[in-house]
Scaffold this active site. Structure first.
Site, PDB file in Angstrom:
ATOM      1  CB  SER A   1      33.209  20.811   3.378  1.00 61.10           C
ATOM      2  OG  SER A   1      34.067  19.849   3.916  1.00 61.10           O
TER       3      SER A   1
ATOM      4  NE  ARG B   1      38.673  24.030   3.052  1.00 61.55           N
ATOM      5  CZ  ARG B   1      39.712  23.767   3.851  1.00 61.55           C
ATOM      6  NH1 ARG B   1      40.714  24.613   3.947  1.00 61.55           N
ATOM      7  NH2 ARG B   1      39.763  22.638   4.512  1.00 61.55           N
TER       8      ARG B   1
ATOM      9  CD  GLU C   1      34.792  24.143   1.422  1.00 59.58           C
ATOM     10  OE1 GLU C   1      34.836  24.018   2.656  1.00 59.58           O
ATOM     11  OE2 GLU C   1      35.298  23.321   0.641  1.00 59.58           O
TER      12      GLU C   1
HETATM   13  C1  LIG Z   1      34.420  14.393  -2.007  1.00 58.42           C
HETATM   14  C2  LIG Z   1      35.050  15.767  -1.966  1.00 58.42           C
HETATM   15  C3  LIG Z   1      36.001  16.059  -1.001  1.00 58.42           C
HETATM   16  C4  LIG Z   1      36.592  17.325  -0.946  1.00 58.42           C
HETATM   17  N1  LIG Z   1      37.529  17.576   0.027  1.00 58.42           N
HETATM   18  C5  LIG Z   1      38.105  18.783   0.099  1.00 58.42           C
HETATM   19  C6  LIG Z   1      39.097  19.061   1.109  1.00 58.42           C
HETATM   20  O1  LIG Z   1      39.447  18.196   1.906  1.00 58.42           O
HETATM   21  N2  LIG Z   1      39.635  20.298   1.150  1.00 58.42           N
HETATM   22  C7  LIG Z   1      39.302  21.273   0.262  1.00 58.42           C
HETATM   23  O2  LIG Z   1      39.842  22.377   0.364  1.00 58.42           O
HETATM   24  N3  LIG Z   1      38.374  21.041  -0.707  1.00 58.42           N
HETATM   25  C8  LIG Z   1      37.780  19.833  -0.815  1.00 58.42           C
HETATM   26  N4  LIG Z   1      36.843  19.584  -1.790  1.00 58.42           N
HETATM   27  C9  LIG Z   1      36.453  20.664  -2.715  1.00 58.42           C
HETATM   28  C10 LIG Z   1      37.172  20.615  -4.095  1.00 58.42           C
HETATM   29  O3  LIG Z   1      37.646  19.337  -4.383  1.00 58.42           O
HETATM   30  C11 LIG Z   1      38.354  21.583  -4.155  1.00 58.42           C
HETATM   31  O4  LIG Z   1      37.920  22.889  -3.889  1.00 58.42           O
HETATM   32  C12 LIG Z   1      39.046  21.570  -5.528  1.00 58.42           C
HETATM   33  O5  LIG Z   1      40.199  22.373  -5.496  1.00 58.42           O
HETATM   34  C13 LIG Z   1      38.127  22.019  -6.661  1.00 58.42           C
HETATM   35  O6  LIG Z   1      38.796  21.751  -7.877  1.00 58.42           O
HETATM   36  P1  LIG Z   1      38.002  21.701  -9.245  1.00 58.42           P
HETATM   37  O7  LIG Z   1      38.998  21.602 -10.330  1.00 58.42           O
HETATM   38  O8  LIG Z   1      36.984  20.632  -9.187  1.00 58.42           O
HETATM   39  O9  LIG Z   1      37.339  23.138  -9.239  1.00 58.42           O
HETATM   40  P2  LIG Z   1      35.930  23.556  -9.871  1.00 58.42           P
HETATM   41  O10 LIG Z   1      34.842  23.012  -9.009  1.00 58.42           O
HETATM   42  O11 LIG Z   1      35.896  23.234 -11.307  1.00 58.42           O
HETATM   43  O12 LIG Z   1      35.972  25.133  -9.707  1.00 58.42           O
HETATM   44  C14 LIG Z   1      35.872  25.725  -8.431  1.00 58.42           C
HETATM   45  C15 LIG Z   1      36.031  27.249  -8.586  1.00 58.42           C
HETATM   46  O13 LIG Z   1      37.330  27.528  -9.065  1.00 58.42           O
HETATM   47  C16 LIG Z   1      37.272  28.209 -10.321  1.00 58.42           C
HETATM   48  N5  LIG Z   1      38.371  27.683 -11.128  1.00 58.42           N
HETATM   49  C17 LIG Z   1      38.566  26.416 -11.528  1.00 58.42           C
HETATM   50  N6  LIG Z   1      39.705  26.305 -12.205  1.00 58.42           N
HETATM   51  C18 LIG Z   1      40.231  27.544 -12.253  1.00 58.42           C
HETATM   52  C19 LIG Z   1      41.414  28.091 -12.816  1.00 58.42           C
HETATM   53  N7  LIG Z   1      42.281  27.336 -13.490  1.00 58.42           N
HETATM   54  N8  LIG Z   1      41.646  29.424 -12.672  1.00 58.42           N
HETATM   55  C20 LIG Z   1      40.781  30.217 -12.000  1.00 58.42           C
HETATM   56  N9  LIG Z   1      39.648  29.756 -11.442  1.00 58.42           N
HETATM   57  C21 LIG Z   1      39.388  28.439 -11.564  1.00 58.42           C
HETATM   58  C22 LIG Z   1      35.915  27.887 -10.888  1.00 58.42           C
HETATM   59  O14 LIG Z   1      35.484  28.881 -11.806  1.00 58.42           O
HETATM   60  C23 LIG Z   1      35.082  27.859  -9.621  1.00 58.42           C
HETATM   61  O15 LIG Z   1      34.803  29.180  -9.225  1.00 58.42           O
HETATM   62  C24 LIG Z   1      36.228  18.320  -1.876  1.00 58.42           C
HETATM   63  C25 LIG Z   1      35.258  18.028  -2.862  1.00 58.42           C
HETATM   64  C26 LIG Z   1      34.687  16.752  -2.905  1.00 58.42           C
HETATM   65  C27 LIG Z   1      33.682  16.449  -3.977  1.00 58.42           C
END
Ligand SMILES: Cc1cc2nc3c(=O)[nH]c(=O)nc-3n(C[C@H](O)[C@H](O)[C@H](O)COP(=O)(O)OP(=O)(O)OC[C@H]3O[C@@H](n4cnc5c(N)ncnc54)[C@H](O)[C@@H]3O)c2cc1C
Length: 365
Positions: A250, A180, A345
């Site tokens: 999480s 992570r 996380e």
């Molecule tokens: C119901 C639920 C279940 C989930 N299950 C899991 C799981 O099983 N495993 C897991 O690992 N995660 C899980 N997550 C967490 C999340 O979905 C992941 O971490 C996902 O990759 C986040 O993507 P996002 O586009 O929403 O990122 P954001 O929330 O928009 O951004 C997260 C971080 O990444 C940065 N960021 C975003 N895009 C970029 C980019 N293009 N370049 C550089 N930095 C960037 C942002 O600035 C921020 O710091 C879950 C979340 C939810 C709500």
């Protein structure tokens, strides 16, 4: 005098005109906290992203990228320019032998990509179904589920330097991908924005069924599609849909402890859920929080999800105050009970990490 803008000036002007001031981020984070971005824009192409970064640099604004907002804890208004990533496009290349290369723009939806890949019959990311968010954010915390991490299939990432505007590829092995975690979550935060990723998938592959009870849920000799469907089913049973109940998945990482600490804990808590990990053990944070009595607890508009204690939910709050208090209480009670410190996380915004813009392609080696 009749001044005419050329196409490139016109494009720059149109993108700059799309920037909005004091925009609510409630619809752009799955906790639905209603803080504002000082400036806000959506980037739907690499050229638009370059214009936005140049604008922010000219005015010395900090830049924050948001994908799906599903791994964010926004706890105040965000100064500078917030850019929403909507870069799109998928390009598949078939190699001789068993390999498929997939180049995917960072703004594509991760789950839709998994569904597409499974429909094509390509192996490697089926266990990562139904993880919300964008493709570009997947390497940021090295997303993982059911024994698979994106690191297992990630060949390289394309990034743009937020100050110089240079675009280049970085090999996955140089990105500090760990449980992570990656450099994008720490020292590269705000330095590089991921604009695309390249995945190495297999035309014929081994299914990974040994985690999270998947093998008990699928029939004998399951197909790729069976595994994908089962992962979706299990996740739908256990995790709240953020469009229905606001959450960021999480909330805590599973803590990693030494063998000695693990032995001490097992002696005191024989049913402790844990897994061997590198030189030590990974403890199930959800189990610890549950045993500490938090599952289903509600507190001032927020709470701990009643089917999975690792997930904190927001019922009605516009601000993160109650959630931060709840987080502190949970951390303290786990520390008191097990002597183990929980680590959050999701990424907190506004960021408190200081940025080193001197990093460039050369310094990466
Ligand atoms: C119901 C639920 C279940 C989930 N299950 C899991 C799981 O099983 N495993 C897991 O690992 N995660 C899980 N997550 C967490 C999340 O979905 C992941 O971490 C996902 O990759 C986040 O993507 P996002 O586009 O929403 O990122 P954001 O929330 O928009 O951004 C997260 C971080 O990444 C940065 N960021 C975003 N895009 C970029 C980019 N293009 N370049 C550089 N930095 C960037 C942002 O600035 C921020 O710091 C879950 C979340 C939810 C709500």
């Amino acid at each position: 005098m009749n001044m005419r803008l050329n196409t490139s000036d016109f494009f720059t002007q149109t993108v700059e005109d799309s920037i909005q001031k004091n925009m609510s981020l409630a619809a752009y984070n799955t906790f639905r906290f209603a803080y504002q971005a000082e400036y806000f824009a959506i980037a739907d192409s690499l050229d638009a992203l370059k214009v936005l970064l140049a604008w922010a640099n000219r005015l010395e604004h900090h830049v924050t990228m948001i994908g799906g907002g599903s791994n964010l804890l926004i706890s105040d208004d965000v100064p500078g320019l917030v850019i929403i990533n909507r870069l799109s496009g998928i390009n598949a290349r078939e190699h001789s032998g068993n390999l498929m290369s997939l180049t995917v723009a960072a703004g594509e939806n991760w789950h839709q990509l998994v569904e597409f890949v499974v429909t094509q019959g390509w192996f490697g990311i089926e266990n990562l179904a139904l993880i919300p968010g964008t493709v570009g954010a997947a390497p940021v915390q090295n997303i993982g589920a059911y024994g698979v991490e994106i690191k297992d299939v990630l060949a390289r990432v394309q990034v743009i330097n937020t100050v110089s505007g240079d675009v280049y590829w970085i090999n996955a092995r140089d990105c500090g991908l760990a449980y992570r975690d990656s450099y994008f979550k720490s020292k590269w935060q705000s330095v590089f924005i991921i604009t695309a990723v390249e995945l190495s998938l297999k035309k014929q592959g081994q299914l990974q069924l040994s985690y999270g009870g998947l093998s008990d849920r699928v029939q004998a000799q399951p197909s790729l599609k069976d595994v994908f469907n089962t992962v979706c089913q299990v996740r739908n049973e256990k995790l709240p849909d953020p469009t229905v109940l606001a959450n960021a998945g999480s909330f805590f990482k599973n803590p990693i402890v030494s063998q000695a600490k693990h032995s001490e804990l097992i002696a005191r808590f024989p049913s402790l859920v844990s897994f061997p990990f590198e030189q030590g053990f990974k403890l199930a944070a959800g189990w610890m929080i549950d045993q500490a009595g938090w599952k289903g607890k509600q507190f001032q508009g927020v709470g701990v999800y009643d089917k999975q204690a690792l997930v904190l939910v927001n019922y009605q709050e516009d601000t993160a105050d109650s959630l931060l208090t709840l987080e502190a209480q949970i951390k303290q009670s786990v520390l008191d009970l097990y002597g183990v410190e929980l680590e959050r996380e999701p990424v907190q915004l506004p960021s408190t990490i200081s940025v080193d813009h001197s990093m460039n392609a050369e310094s990466l080696g």
